[in-house]
Motif scaffolding. Sequence first.
Motif, PDB file in Angstrom:
ATOM      1  N   LEU A   1      -4.326  -0.210  -7.463  1.00  0.00           N
ATOM      2  CA  LEU A   1      -5.020   1.294  -8.125  1.00  0.00           C
ATOM      3  C   LEU A   1      -3.964   1.955  -8.718  1.00  0.00           C
ATOM      4  O   LEU A   1      -4.020   2.262  -9.806  1.00  0.00           O
ATOM      5  CB  LEU A   1      -5.929   1.956  -7.328  1.00  0.00           C
ATOM      6  N   CYS A   2      -2.848   2.341  -7.907  1.00  0.00           N
ATOM      7  CA  CYS A   2      -2.029   3.201  -8.772  1.00  0.00           C
ATOM      8  C   CYS A   2      -1.143   2.353  -9.829  1.00  0.00           C
ATOM      9  O   CYS A   2      -0.832   3.124 -10.886  1.00  0.00           O
ATOM     10  CB  CYS A   2      -0.730   3.455  -7.548  1.00  0.00           C
ATOM     11  N   TRP A   3      -1.219   1.187  -9.587  1.00  0.00           N
ATOM     12  CA  TRP A   3      -0.385   0.356 -11.040  1.00  0.00           C
ATOM     13  C   TRP A   3      -1.378   0.139 -11.860  1.00  0.00           C
ATOM     14  O   TRP A   3      -0.954   0.343 -13.057  1.00  0.00           O
ATOM     15  CB  TRP A   3       0.093  -0.802 -10.382  1.00  0.00           C
ATOM     16  N   SER A   4      -2.567  -0.386 -11.548  1.00  0.00           N
ATOM     17  CA  SER A   4      -3.489  -0.701 -12.789  1.00  0.00           C
ATOM     18  C   SER A   4      -4.277   0.537 -13.309  1.00  0.00           C
ATOM     19  O   SER A   4      -4.513   0.639 -14.552  1.00  0.00           O
ATOM     20  CB  SER A   4      -4.530  -1.641 -12.169  1.00  0.00           C
ATOM     21  N   SER A   5      -4.543   1.397 -12.630  1.00  0.00           N
ATOM     22  CA  SER A   5      -5.312   2.677 -13.281  1.00  0.00           C
ATOM     23  C   SER A   5      -4.667   3.994 -12.692  1.00  0.00           C
ATOM     24  O   SER A   5      -5.389   4.448 -11.786  1.00  0.00           O
ATOM     25  CB  SER A   5      -6.737   2.663 -12.825  1.00  0.00           C
ATOM     26  N   PRO A   6      -3.510   4.591 -13.088  1.00  0.00           N
ATOM     27  CA  PRO A   6      -2.588   5.620 -12.361  1.00  0.00           C
ATOM     28  C   PRO A   6      -3.608   6.741 -12.351  1.00  0.00           C
ATOM     29  O   PRO A   6      -3.625   7.767 -11.310  1.00  0.00           O
ATOM     30  CB  PRO A   6      -1.605   5.630 -13.221  1.00  0.00           C
ATOM     31  N   HIS A   7      -4.475   6.979 -13.402  1.00  0.00           N
ATOM     32  CA  HIS A   7      -5.275   8.117 -13.468  1.00  0.00           C
ATOM     33  C   HIS A   7      -6.340   8.293 -12.468  1.00  0.00           C
ATOM     34  O   HIS A   7      -6.853   9.250 -12.143  1.00  0.00           O
ATOM     35  CB  HIS A   7      -6.031   8.342 -14.837  1.00  0.00           C
ATOM     36  N   GLU A   8      -6.737   6.921 -11.771  1.00  0.00           N
ATOM     37  CA  GLU A   8      -7.646   6.840 -10.733  1.00  0.00           C
ATOM     38  C   GLU A   8      -6.962   7.346  -9.364  1.00  0.00           C
ATOM     39  O   GLU A   8      -7.733   7.435  -8.305  1.00  0.00           O
ATOM     40  CB  GLU A   8      -8.371   5.467 -10.793  1.00  0.00           C
TER      41      GLU A   8
ATOM     42  N   GLN B   1       8.390  -4.204   5.465  1.00  0.00           N
ATOM     43  CA  GLN B   1       8.254  -5.543   6.371  1.00  0.00           C
ATOM     44  C   GLN B   1       6.820  -6.053   6.669  1.00  0.00           C
ATOM     45  O   GLN B   1       6.586  -7.091   6.999  1.00  0.00           O
ATOM     46  CB  GLN B   1       8.920  -5.173   7.643  1.00  0.00           C
ATOM     47  N   GLN B   2       5.878  -5.134   6.096  1.00  0.00           N
ATOM     48  CA  GLN B   2       4.438  -5.548   6.346  1.00  0.00           C
ATOM     49  C   GLN B   2       3.751  -5.961   5.024  1.00  0.00           C
ATOM     50  O   GLN B   2       2.934  -6.799   5.113  1.00  0.00           O
ATOM     51  CB  GLN B   2       3.680  -4.456   6.959  1.00  0.00           C
ATOM     52  N   LEU B   3       4.204  -5.610   3.980  1.00  0.00           N
ATOM     53  CA  LEU B   3       3.405  -5.514   2.755  1.00  0.00           C
ATOM     54  C   LEU B   3       3.969  -7.044   2.087  1.00  0.00           C
ATOM     55  O   LEU B   3       5.112  -7.200   2.156  1.00  0.00           O
ATOM     56  CB  LEU B   3       3.637  -4.404   1.670  1.00  0.00           C
ATOM     57  N   PRO B   4       2.944  -7.451   1.285  1.00  0.00           N
ATOM     58  CA  PRO B   4       3.751  -8.648   0.853  1.00  0.00           C
ATOM     59  C   PRO B   4       4.442  -8.806  -0.372  1.00  0.00           C
ATOM     60  O   PRO B   4       4.661  -7.456  -1.016  1.00  0.00           O
ATOM     61  CB  PRO B   4       2.279  -9.351   0.146  1.00  0.00           C
ATOM     62  N   SER B   5       5.354  -9.832  -0.769  1.00  0.00           N
ATOM     63  CA  SER B   5       6.318  -9.413  -2.002  1.00  0.00           C
ATOM     64  C   SER B   5       5.510  -9.199  -3.079  1.00  0.00           C
ATOM     65  O   SER B   5       4.480  -9.795  -3.446  1.00  0.00           O
ATOM     66  CB  SER B   5       7.089 -10.638  -1.946  1.00  0.00           C
ATOM     67  N   PRO B   6       6.126  -8.408  -4.058  1.00  0.00           N
ATOM     68  CA  PRO B   6       5.522  -8.199  -5.320  1.00  0.00           C
ATOM     69  C   PRO B   6       5.838  -9.228  -6.538  1.00  0.00           C
ATOM     70  O   PRO B   6       5.476  -9.059  -7.407  1.00  0.00           O
ATOM     71  CB  PRO B   6       5.899  -6.691  -5.523  1.00  0.00           C
ATOM     72  N   GLU B   7       6.520 -10.093  -5.832  1.00  0.00           N
ATOM     73  CA  GLU B   7       7.233 -11.141  -6.989  1.00  0.00           C
ATOM     74  C   GLU B   7       5.879 -11.833  -7.601  1.00  0.00           C
ATOM     75  O   GLU B   7       4.858 -12.153  -6.764  1.00  0.00           O
ATOM     76  CB  GLU B   7       7.776 -12.281  -6.170  1.00  0.00           C
ATOM     77  N   GLY B   8       5.935 -11.804  -9.028  1.00  0.00           N
ATOM     78  CA  GLY B   8       4.620 -12.540  -9.635  1.00  0.00           C
ATOM     79  C   GLY B   8       3.708 -11.924  -9.925  1.00  0.00           C
ATOM     80  O   GLY B   8       2.570 -12.225 -10.548  1.00  0.00           O
ATOM     81  N   ASP B   9       3.645 -10.496  -9.529  1.00  0.00           N
ATOM     82  CA  ASP B   9       2.523  -9.581  -9.557  1.00  0.00           C
ATOM     83  C   ASP B   9       2.880  -8.864 -10.987  1.00  0.00           C
ATOM     84  O   ASP B   9       3.726  -7.942 -11.204  1.00  0.00           O
ATOM     85  CB  ASP B   9       2.401  -8.540  -8.533  1.00  0.00           C
ATOM     86  N   GLU B  10       2.216  -8.907 -12.093  1.00  0.00           N
ATOM     87  CA  GLU B  10       2.376  -8.644 -13.360  1.00  0.00           C
ATOM     88  C   GLU B  10       2.291  -7.138 -13.552  1.00  0.00           C
ATOM     89  O   GLU B  10       2.914  -6.374 -14.317  1.00  0.00           O
ATOM     90  CB  GLU B  10       1.514  -9.237 -14.403  1.00  0.00           C
ATOM     91  N   LEU B  11       1.320  -6.555 -12.725  1.00  0.00           N
ATOM     92  CA  LEU B  11       1.491  -5.110 -12.487  1.00  0.00           C
ATOM     93  C   LEU B  11       2.646  -4.311 -11.905  1.00  0.00           C
ATOM     94  O   LEU B  11       2.726  -3.137 -12.192  1.00  0.00           O
ATOM     95  CB  LEU B  11       0.014  -4.675 -11.943  1.00  0.00           C
ATOM     96  N   CYS B  12       3.199  -4.786 -10.985  1.00  0.00           N
ATOM     97  CA  CYS B  12       3.998  -4.235 -10.237  1.00  0.00           C
ATOM     98  C   CYS B  12       5.084  -3.566 -11.116  1.00  0.00           C
ATOM     99  O   CYS B  12       5.884  -4.333 -11.881  1.00  0.00           O
ATOM    100  CB  CYS B  12       4.726  -5.311  -9.073  1.00  0.00           C
ATOM    101  N   PRO B  13       5.578  -2.487 -11.009  1.00  0.00           N
ATOM    102  CA  PRO B  13       6.729  -1.614 -11.580  1.00  0.00           C
ATOM    103  C   PRO B  13       8.020  -2.336 -10.955  1.00  0.00           C
ATOM    104  O   PRO B  13       8.130  -2.571  -9.913  1.00  0.00           O
ATOM    105  CB  PRO B  13       6.499  -0.331 -11.472  1.00  0.00           C
TER     106      PRO B  13
END
Length: 398
Positions: free
Chosen positions: A286-293, A337-349
Amino acid sequence: MSHPIQQAVDQLLLEQGEYSPLELLLSEGRLDYSDYEAWRTGEIPRLEQVLFGDPEKLDGLLAEAQEYAAALALQPETLRYHAWGGSGGSPLSFSDNNIREQRFHTVFRKAEDQPQFDLFMDATATNLANGIVLALIDRNNHEAHRLLDQLFEVDPGHPRLGALERMVEAGDRLAEPVADCEWELHYLKDELLPLAEKELGRESRNLLVPHWRRLTDALHGQAFDPTQPELHASYTASQTFDWETVRRTTQEDPDWPQQVLLLRRHAHACGRMHNLLESLQSWIRLCWSSPHEAVTIATEADTDLQQMWRLFLALDPELTAEDFPAWLLLTRPGLAQQLPSPEGDELCPPSYAGVYHMLREGQQSQNTPDATEIQRRGELKQLNPELFIHFMRARTAH
Protein backbone atom coordinates in the motif's frame (compact mmCIF):
# COMPACT_ATOMS: atom_id res chain seq x y z
CA MET A 1 2.24 1.20 32.89
CA SER A 2 2.19 0.38 29.17
CA HIS A 3 1.43 3.33 26.92
CA PRO A 4 -0.47 1.16 24.37
CA ILE A 5 -2.83 -0.03 27.12
CA GLN A 6 -3.54 3.54 28.20
CA GLN A 7 -4.16 4.47 24.59
CA ALA A 8 -6.56 1.54 24.13
CA VAL A 9 -8.54 2.49 27.25
CA ASP A 10 -8.61 6.15 26.17
CA GLN A 11 -9.96 5.10 22.78
CA LEU A 12 -12.77 3.09 24.36
CA LEU A 13 -13.66 6.02 26.61
CA LEU A 14 -13.73 8.31 23.60
CA GLU A 15 -15.90 6.00 21.50
CA GLN A 16 -18.17 4.49 24.14
CA GLY A 17 -17.93 6.69 27.22
CA GLU A 18 -16.83 3.76 29.36
CA TYR A 19 -14.13 1.13 29.78
CA SER A 20 -15.10 -2.53 29.84
CA PRO A 21 -12.70 -5.51 29.80
CA LEU A 22 -14.87 -7.24 27.19
CA GLU A 23 -14.57 -4.32 24.77
CA LEU A 24 -10.82 -4.12 25.34
CA LEU A 25 -10.37 -7.81 24.52
CA LEU A 26 -12.44 -7.41 21.35
CA SER A 27 -10.72 -4.21 20.21
CA GLU A 28 -7.24 -5.65 20.81
CA GLY A 29 -7.99 -8.80 18.81
CA ARG A 30 -7.68 -11.02 21.89
CA LEU A 31 -11.22 -12.33 21.50
CA ASP A 32 -13.01 -13.41 18.33
CA TYR A 33 -16.57 -12.18 18.16
CA SER A 34 -17.75 -15.64 17.11
CA ASP A 35 -16.28 -17.04 20.34
CA TYR A 36 -18.02 -14.28 22.29
CA GLU A 37 -21.31 -15.30 20.65
CA ALA A 38 -20.68 -18.94 21.54
CA TRP A 39 -20.07 -17.92 25.15
CA ARG A 40 -23.30 -15.90 25.26
CA THR A 41 -25.25 -18.90 23.97
CA GLY A 42 -23.75 -21.20 26.57
CA GLU A 43 -21.53 -23.23 24.21
CA ILE A 44 -18.34 -22.16 26.01
CA PRO A 45 -18.32 -22.47 29.81
CA ARG A 46 -15.66 -19.81 30.51
CA LEU A 47 -14.66 -17.07 28.12
CA GLU A 48 -11.05 -17.10 29.30
CA GLN A 49 -10.60 -20.46 27.55
CA VAL A 50 -10.85 -18.97 24.04
CA LEU A 51 -8.77 -15.80 24.40
CA PHE A 52 -5.80 -15.35 22.10
CA GLY A 53 -2.45 -15.08 23.84
CA ASP A 54 -0.72 -16.12 27.04
CA PRO A 55 -3.26 -16.17 29.93
CA GLU A 56 -0.84 -14.55 32.40
CA LYS A 57 -0.01 -11.71 30.01
CA LEU A 58 -3.68 -11.16 29.26
CA ASP A 59 -4.42 -11.04 32.96
CA GLY A 60 -1.68 -8.44 33.33
CA LEU A 61 -3.16 -6.43 30.48
CA LEU A 62 -6.60 -6.36 32.12
CA ALA A 63 -5.08 -5.54 35.51
CA GLU A 64 -3.17 -2.57 34.08
CA ALA A 65 -6.21 -1.35 32.20
CA GLN A 66 -8.31 -1.49 35.38
CA GLU A 67 -5.62 0.35 37.34
CA TYR A 68 -5.51 3.08 34.70
CA ALA A 69 -9.31 3.41 34.58
CA ALA A 70 -9.42 3.72 38.38
CA ALA A 71 -6.70 6.39 38.27
CA LEU A 72 -8.93 8.43 35.96
CA ALA A 73 -11.51 8.64 38.77
CA LEU A 74 -14.09 6.71 36.77
CA GLN A 75 -16.92 5.01 38.61
CA PRO A 76 -16.59 1.19 38.89
CA GLU A 77 -19.72 -0.86 38.39
CA THR A 78 -20.34 -4.60 38.34
CA LEU A 79 -21.74 -5.82 35.03
CA ARG A 80 -22.91 -9.41 34.78
CA TYR A 81 -23.40 -11.15 31.45
CA HIS A 82 -26.27 -13.59 30.99
CA ALA A 83 -26.86 -16.29 28.39
CA TRP A 84 -28.89 -15.32 25.37
CA GLY A 85 -32.23 -16.68 24.26
CA GLY A 86 -33.04 -20.28 24.99
CA SER A 87 -30.15 -20.77 27.40
CA GLY A 88 -32.30 -19.51 30.25
CA GLY A 89 -30.59 -16.21 30.94
CA SER A 90 -28.21 -17.81 33.44
CA PRO A 91 -25.16 -15.78 34.55
CA LEU A 92 -21.99 -16.46 32.58
CA SER A 93 -18.48 -17.01 33.88
CA PHE A 94 -15.24 -15.53 32.58
CA SER A 95 -12.77 -17.49 34.70
CA ASP A 96 -12.64 -19.98 37.57
CA ASN A 97 -10.18 -17.59 39.24
CA ASN A 98 -12.13 -15.25 41.53
CA ILE A 99 -9.85 -12.24 40.99
CA ARG A 100 -9.98 -12.55 37.20
CA GLU A 101 -13.73 -13.15 37.34
CA GLN A 102 -14.32 -9.98 39.34
CA ARG A 103 -11.95 -7.92 37.18
CA PHE A 104 -13.68 -8.94 33.96
CA HIS A 105 -17.12 -8.05 35.31
CA THR A 106 -16.09 -4.56 36.45
CA VAL A 107 -16.69 -1.68 34.06
CA PHE A 108 -15.70 1.94 34.61
CA ARG A 109 -17.93 4.82 33.57
CA LYS A 110 -17.98 8.56 33.80
CA ALA A 111 -20.61 9.62 36.29
CA GLU A 112 -22.65 11.43 33.64
CA ASP A 113 -22.61 8.41 31.32
CA GLN A 114 -24.91 6.23 33.42
CA PRO A 115 -27.82 4.83 31.39
CA GLN A 116 -30.86 7.07 31.45
CA PHE A 117 -34.40 5.73 31.45
CA ASP A 118 -37.71 7.40 30.70
CA LEU A 119 -38.39 8.27 34.32
CA PHE A 120 -41.20 10.70 33.55
CA MET A 121 -43.21 8.42 31.31
CA ASP A 122 -45.90 6.00 32.43
CA ALA A 123 -44.13 3.33 34.47
CA THR A 124 -45.83 0.36 32.77
CA ALA A 125 -45.06 1.62 29.26
CA THR A 126 -41.50 2.49 30.27
CA ASN A 127 -40.92 -0.99 31.67
CA LEU A 128 -42.27 -2.56 28.49
CA ALA A 129 -40.08 -0.36 26.26
CA ASN A 130 -37.00 -1.13 28.35
CA GLY A 131 -37.94 -4.82 28.28
CA ILE A 132 -38.08 -4.77 24.48
CA VAL A 133 -34.63 -3.19 24.38
CA LEU A 134 -33.22 -5.88 26.65
CA ALA A 135 -34.89 -8.64 24.60
CA LEU A 136 -33.37 -7.26 21.39
CA ILE A 137 -29.95 -7.07 23.03
CA ASP A 138 -30.35 -10.69 24.16
CA ARG A 139 -31.41 -11.75 20.63
CA ASN A 140 -34.76 -12.93 21.94
CA ASN A 141 -37.06 -11.72 19.18
CA HIS A 142 -39.97 -13.84 20.42
CA GLU A 143 -39.96 -12.03 23.77
CA ALA A 144 -39.50 -8.68 22.02
CA HIS A 145 -42.63 -9.39 19.95
CA ARG A 146 -44.62 -10.30 23.06
CA LEU A 147 -43.66 -7.10 24.87
CA LEU A 148 -44.22 -5.01 21.75
CA ASP A 149 -47.82 -6.25 21.51
CA GLN A 150 -48.36 -5.25 25.13
CA LEU A 151 -46.85 -1.81 24.53
CA PHE A 152 -49.27 -1.26 21.62
CA GLU A 153 -52.15 -1.97 24.00
CA VAL A 154 -50.84 0.06 26.96
CA ASP A 155 -49.52 3.13 25.14
CA PRO A 156 -50.09 3.23 21.35
CA GLY A 157 -48.65 6.75 21.30
CA HIS A 158 -45.40 5.92 23.08
CA PRO A 159 -42.57 7.98 21.51
CA ARG A 160 -40.27 4.97 21.10
CA LEU A 161 -42.89 2.61 19.74
CA GLY A 162 -42.11 3.16 16.06
CA ALA A 163 -38.37 2.64 16.47
CA LEU A 164 -38.82 -0.47 18.60
CA GLU A 165 -41.31 -1.94 16.14
CA ARG A 166 -38.91 -1.48 13.21
CA MET A 167 -36.11 -3.25 15.08
CA VAL A 168 -38.36 -6.15 16.08
CA GLU A 169 -39.61 -6.50 12.49
CA ALA A 170 -35.99 -6.47 11.30
CA GLY A 171 -35.39 -9.60 13.35
CA ASP A 172 -38.15 -11.38 11.43
CA ARG A 173 -36.23 -10.76 8.19
CA LEU A 174 -33.30 -12.90 9.29
CA ALA A 175 -35.12 -16.09 8.32
CA GLU A 176 -35.71 -14.81 4.78
CA PRO A 177 -33.20 -14.96 1.89
CA VAL A 178 -31.70 -11.67 0.70
CA ALA A 179 -33.59 -10.67 -2.45
CA ASP A 180 -31.52 -7.63 -3.41
CA CYS A 181 -28.01 -7.22 -1.96
CA GLU A 182 -27.70 -3.56 -2.91
CA TRP A 183 -31.04 -2.70 -1.30
CA GLU A 184 -30.14 -4.72 1.78
CA LEU A 185 -26.83 -2.89 2.15
CA HIS A 186 -28.50 0.52 2.03
CA TYR A 187 -31.18 -0.66 4.46
CA LEU A 188 -28.57 -1.82 6.95
CA LYS A 189 -26.35 1.25 6.67
CA ASP A 190 -28.93 3.99 6.33
CA GLU A 191 -31.85 2.70 8.41
CA LEU A 192 -31.19 -0.18 10.76
CA LEU A 193 -27.66 0.75 11.89
CA PRO A 194 -28.41 4.36 12.98
CA LEU A 195 -31.68 3.23 14.52
CA ALA A 196 -30.04 0.45 16.54
CA GLU A 197 -27.15 2.67 17.64
CA LYS A 198 -29.58 5.31 18.89
CA GLU A 199 -31.84 2.90 20.75
CA LEU A 200 -29.38 0.22 21.90
CA GLY A 201 -26.08 2.08 22.09
CA ARG A 202 -22.99 -0.11 22.23
CA GLU A 203 -25.20 -3.20 22.50
CA SER A 204 -26.51 -2.51 18.98
CA ARG A 205 -23.78 -4.89 17.84
CA ASN A 206 -25.79 -7.83 19.16
CA LEU A 207 -28.71 -6.93 16.91
CA LEU A 208 -26.71 -5.91 13.84
CA VAL A 209 -24.16 -8.72 13.48
CA PRO A 210 -26.69 -11.39 12.33
CA HIS A 211 -27.94 -8.99 9.64
CA TRP A 212 -24.42 -8.29 8.36
CA ARG A 213 -23.67 -12.02 8.43
CA ARG A 214 -26.80 -12.75 6.39
CA LEU A 215 -25.72 -10.22 3.76
CA THR A 216 -22.16 -11.62 3.72
CA ASP A 217 -23.57 -15.05 2.87
CA ALA A 218 -25.65 -13.52 0.07
CA LEU A 219 -22.58 -11.76 -1.38
CA HIS A 220 -20.55 -14.97 -1.54
CA GLY A 221 -18.75 -15.13 -4.89
CA GLN A 222 -19.66 -11.60 -5.96
CA ALA A 223 -16.71 -9.82 -7.56
CA PHE A 224 -15.31 -6.61 -6.09
CA ASP A 225 -16.52 -3.47 -7.86
CA PRO A 226 -14.47 -0.32 -7.07
CA THR A 227 -17.53 1.82 -7.84
CA GLN A 228 -19.46 -0.05 -5.10
CA PRO A 229 -16.69 -1.06 -2.69
CA GLU A 230 -19.01 -1.86 0.21
CA LEU A 231 -21.07 -4.30 -1.86
CA HIS A 232 -18.52 -7.04 -1.23
CA ALA A 233 -18.19 -9.77 1.35
CA SER A 234 -14.87 -8.37 2.59
CA TYR A 235 -16.70 -5.26 3.79
CA THR A 236 -19.78 -6.90 5.26
CA ALA A 237 -17.68 -9.57 7.01
CA SER A 238 -15.63 -6.83 8.67
CA GLN A 239 -18.85 -5.58 10.25
CA THR A 240 -19.23 -8.98 11.94
CA PHE A 241 -15.55 -9.06 13.03
CA ASP A 242 -15.09 -12.19 10.90
CA TRP A 243 -11.48 -11.47 9.97
CA GLU A 244 -10.77 -14.85 8.36
CA THR A 245 -13.61 -14.27 5.90
CA VAL A 246 -12.34 -10.75 5.21
CA ARG A 247 -8.89 -12.14 4.47
CA ARG A 248 -10.20 -14.94 2.28
CA THR A 249 -12.64 -12.85 0.26
CA THR A 250 -10.08 -10.16 -0.50
CA GLN A 251 -7.69 -12.78 -1.84
CA GLU A 252 -10.40 -14.34 -3.99
CA ASP A 253 -10.27 -11.29 -6.26
CA PRO A 254 -7.44 -11.88 -8.77
CA ASP A 255 -6.56 -8.17 -8.80
CA TRP A 256 -6.70 -7.62 -5.04
CA PRO A 257 -3.05 -6.45 -4.69
CA GLN A 258 -3.89 -3.62 -7.13
CA GLN A 259 -7.05 -2.54 -5.28
CA VAL A 260 -6.32 -0.06 -2.51
CA LEU A 261 -9.39 -0.89 -0.42
CA LEU A 262 -8.84 -4.64 -0.68
CA LEU A 263 -5.21 -4.16 0.35
CA ARG A 264 -6.30 -2.19 3.39
CA ARG A 265 -8.95 -4.73 4.32
CA HIS A 266 -6.50 -7.59 3.89
CA ALA A 267 -3.81 -5.86 5.96
CA HIS A 268 -6.26 -4.96 8.72
CA ALA A 269 -7.80 -8.44 8.85
CA CYS A 270 -4.43 -10.20 9.01
CA GLY A 271 -3.38 -7.85 11.79
CA ARG A 272 -6.50 -8.63 13.80
CA MET A 273 -5.74 -12.33 13.33
CA HIS A 274 -2.17 -11.71 14.59
CA ASN A 275 -0.76 -12.81 11.23
CA LEU A 276 1.54 -9.81 11.41
CA LEU A 277 4.01 -10.70 8.65
CA GLU A 278 1.25 -11.18 6.07
CA SER A 279 -0.37 -7.97 7.28
CA LEU A 280 2.93 -6.10 6.95
CA GLN A 281 3.38 -7.24 3.35
CA SER A 282 0.04 -5.68 2.43
CA TRP A 283 0.87 -2.44 4.26
CA ILE A 284 4.20 -2.32 2.40
CA ARG A 285 2.48 -2.72 -0.93
CA LEU A 286 0.00 0.00 0.00
CA CYS A 287 2.86 2.39 0.79
CA TRP A 288 4.26 1.80 -2.67
CA SER A 289 1.07 1.75 -4.72
CA SER A 290 -0.88 4.49 -2.91
CA PRO A 291 1.38 6.46 -0.56
CA HIS A 292 -1.44 8.87 0.30
CA GLU A 293 -3.37 5.92 1.79
CA ALA A 294 -0.49 5.00 4.11
CA VAL A 295 -1.93 7.32 6.76
CA THR A 296 -4.47 4.57 7.49
CA ILE A 297 -1.65 2.65 9.19
CA ALA A 298 -2.17 5.03 12.11
CA THR A 299 -5.67 3.68 12.75
CA GLU A 300 -5.99 0.30 11.03
CA ALA A 301 -2.65 -1.45 11.60
CA ASP A 302 -1.72 -3.47 14.67
CA THR A 303 -0.61 -1.51 17.73
CA ASP A 304 3.10 -2.11 17.19
CA LEU A 305 3.08 -0.94 13.57
CA GLN A 306 1.04 2.12 14.55
CA GLN A 307 3.80 3.02 17.01
CA MET A 308 6.46 2.57 14.32
CA TRP A 309 4.44 4.83 12.01
CA ARG A 310 4.37 7.58 14.66
CA LEU A 311 8.14 7.34 15.06
CA PHE A 312 8.53 7.47 11.28
CA LEU A 313 6.52 10.69 11.04
CA ALA A 314 8.84 12.34 13.58
CA LEU A 315 12.05 11.61 11.63
CA ASP A 316 14.56 14.30 10.73
CA PRO A 317 15.22 14.48 7.85
CA GLU A 318 11.68 13.58 6.86
CA LEU A 319 10.94 10.67 4.56
CA THR A 320 7.97 10.04 2.29
CA ALA A 321 5.34 7.37 2.93
CA GLU A 322 6.89 5.36 0.10
CA ASP A 323 10.06 5.13 2.22
CA PHE A 324 8.33 3.71 5.30
CA PRO A 325 8.99 0.04 4.38
CA ALA A 326 12.71 0.69 3.81
CA TRP A 327 13.02 2.64 7.08
CA LEU A 328 11.21 -0.20 8.87
CA LEU A 329 13.87 -2.61 7.60
CA LEU A 330 16.58 -0.31 8.94
CA THR A 331 14.89 -0.20 12.33
CA ARG A 332 14.20 -3.93 12.42
CA PRO A 333 16.81 -5.56 10.16
CA GLY A 334 15.59 -9.04 11.04
CA LEU A 335 12.58 -8.39 8.80
CA ALA A 336 14.87 -8.66 5.78
CA GLN A 337 15.25 -12.35 6.57
CA GLN A 338 11.46 -12.83 6.77
CA LEU A 339 10.06 -10.72 3.95
CA PRO A 340 10.13 -12.02 0.37
CA SER A 341 12.60 -10.66 -2.17
CA PRO A 342 11.33 -7.57 -4.00
CA GLU A 343 12.89 -8.75 -7.26
CA GLY A 344 10.42 -8.53 -10.11
CA ASP A 345 8.00 -6.29 -8.18
CA GLU A 346 7.39 -3.30 -10.43
CA LEU A 347 6.14 -1.20 -7.53
CA CYS A 348 9.21 -1.71 -5.37
CA PRO A 349 11.37 1.47 -5.15
CA PRO A 350 15.05 0.86 -5.98
CA SER A 351 15.99 2.34 -2.60
CA TYR A 352 14.01 -0.39 -0.78
CA ALA A 353 15.65 -3.10 -2.88
CA GLY A 354 19.07 -1.66 -2.05
CA VAL A 355 18.42 -1.62 1.70
CA TYR A 356 16.85 -5.09 1.55
CA HIS A 357 19.84 -6.66 -0.16
CA MET A 358 22.42 -4.97 2.05
CA LEU A 359 20.64 -6.26 5.14
CA ARG A 360 20.18 -9.74 3.66
CA GLU A 361 23.86 -9.97 2.82
CA GLY A 362 24.66 -9.20 6.49
CA GLN A 363 28.23 -7.92 6.54
CA GLN A 364 30.52 -9.49 9.13
CA SER A 365 31.86 -6.10 10.11
CA GLN A 366 29.92 -2.87 9.87
CA ASN A 367 33.18 -0.93 9.84
CA THR A 368 34.69 -2.73 6.88
CA PRO A 369 32.00 -3.10 4.18
CA ASP A 370 33.03 -5.05 1.12
CA ALA A 371 33.02 -3.70 -2.42
CA THR A 372 29.44 -4.80 -3.08
CA GLU A 373 28.08 -2.92 -0.08
CA ILE A 374 30.17 0.13 -0.87
CA GLN A 375 28.61 0.14 -4.33
CA ARG A 376 25.11 -0.31 -2.92
CA ARG A 377 25.66 2.51 -0.43
CA GLY A 378 26.70 4.82 -3.22
CA GLU A 379 23.60 3.90 -5.21
CA LEU A 380 21.35 4.48 -2.19
CA LYS A 381 22.94 7.89 -1.54
CA GLN A 382 22.19 8.91 -5.12
CA LEU A 383 18.68 7.47 -5.18
CA ASN A 384 17.50 8.75 -1.80
CA PRO A 385 19.89 11.01 0.18
CA GLU A 386 17.52 11.32 3.16
CA LEU A 387 17.06 7.56 3.46
CA PHE A 388 20.84 7.14 3.16
CA ILE A 389 21.31 9.36 6.23
CA HIS A 390 18.99 7.14 8.24
CA PHE A 391 20.72 4.05 6.85
CA MET A 392 24.09 5.25 8.11
CA ARG A 393 22.61 6.15 11.49
CA ALA A 394 21.12 2.69 11.79
CA ARG A 395 24.39 1.00 10.81
CA THR A 396 26.19 3.02 13.48
CA ALA A 397 23.61 2.21 16.11
CA HIS A 398 23.54 -1.56 15.58
